[in-house]
Design an enzyme around this catalytic site. Structure first.
Site, PDB file in Angstrom:
ATOM      1  CG  ASP A  52       8.781  -4.921   5.087  1.00 33.86           C
ATOM      2  OD1 ASP A  52       7.938  -5.446   5.838  1.00 33.86           O
ATOM      3  OD2 ASP A  52       8.932  -5.251   3.896  1.00 33.86           O
ATOM      4  CE1 TYR A 111       4.502   0.952   0.165  1.00 38.22           C
ATOM      5  CE2 TYR A 111       2.646   0.256  -1.187  1.00 38.22           C
ATOM      6  CZ  TYR A 111       3.322   0.256   0.019  1.00 38.22           C
ATOM      7  OH  TYR A 111       2.808  -0.440   1.081  1.00 38.22           O
TER       8      TYR A 111
END
EC number: 5.4.99.12
Length: 247
Positions: A52, A111
């Site tokens: 994002d 992540y």
């Protein structure tokens, strides 16, 4: 045609995400334009993950097809030369079989989310970590994180814009560690829902500051209701670390 696999590192601050956007800059657009300038041909970049606005990457795997005699070393040099105006670097380039796909061949994604737990303003890490001034109990966050590991319906932890058909995901790892003022949350899974990592981190932060009990994380999970989400962590603390493929 030759299929080239890239490893990308980028600072997501100036971009509206990795994928091309109609109304703003993206990492994909910058790399495709660098490839056009290097190869004098249009290419389409495919990547292992989608990030994002404001999300960073340390080792995003991507690929594209091109007709060229350039070696991976020379191609990487050309791409990096044209990417200099952007905070993007190609850290590796190699030729892959034509049936290899950066997204569909990927069997694991990892992540890390960075929290700087201090009152003093951030300087170097501004826009690269989430500053939380309240003292956080990272051990409580770690215990709460284990309630999310496993195969679950993560409806509570996905955005309302998530396009995944199935909210059930298998979370392989969610670990919280502290190093001085920095708290890092590591997440590993085959794939993630939109905003899943940020949503989980936001709830763990509430546990760390004492707003939520540890059990409330599990209660939110079992509710399968986005309205039960306590907090969505901001994007600038999140980093795509690596993509895993069959050996």
């Amino acid at each position: 045609m030759t299929r080239f696999a890239l490893t990308l590192e980028f600072d997501g601050t100036p971009f509206m995400g990795l994928q091309r956007q109609k109304h703003g800059p993206s990492v994909q657009q910058a790399v495709e334009e660098a490839a056009r300038a290097t190869l004098n041909q249009d290419i389409t970049l495919h990547s292992a993950g989608r990030t994002d606005t404001g999300v960073h990457a340390l080792g995003m795997r991507s690929h594209f097809d091109a007709e060229t005699d350039l070696t991976p070393f020379r191609l990487m040099g050309g791409l990096n030369a044209h990417l200099r105006p952007h905070p993007i670097a190609v850290t590796n380039c190699e030729i892959m079989p034509e049936d290899w796909h950066a997204r569909f061949a990927c069997i694991g994604r990892s992540y890390v989310y960075r929290i700087i737990n201090r009152r003093a303003p951030l300087t170097i890490d501004r826009k690269r970590a989430w500053q939380v001034p309240q003292q956080l109990d990272h051990e409580a966050m770690q215990r709460a994180a284990q309630l999310l590991v496993g195969t679950h319906d993560f409806t509570t932890f996905r955005s309302t814009q998530c396009q995944a058909k199935d909210p059930v995901k298998s979370l392989d790892r969610l670990e919280v560690e502290r190093d001085g003022d920095e708290i890092r949350v590591h997440a590993e899974a085959r794939s993630f829902l939109h905003h899943q990592v940020r949503s989980m981190v936001g709830c763990l932060k509430l546990v760390g500051q004492g707003t939520w009990r540890e059990e409330e994380v599990e209660e939110a999970l079992l509710a399968r209701d986005r309205q039960r989400l306590g907090l969505n962590a901001p994007p600038h603390g999140l980093y795509f670390v690596a993509a895993e493929y069959p050996r």
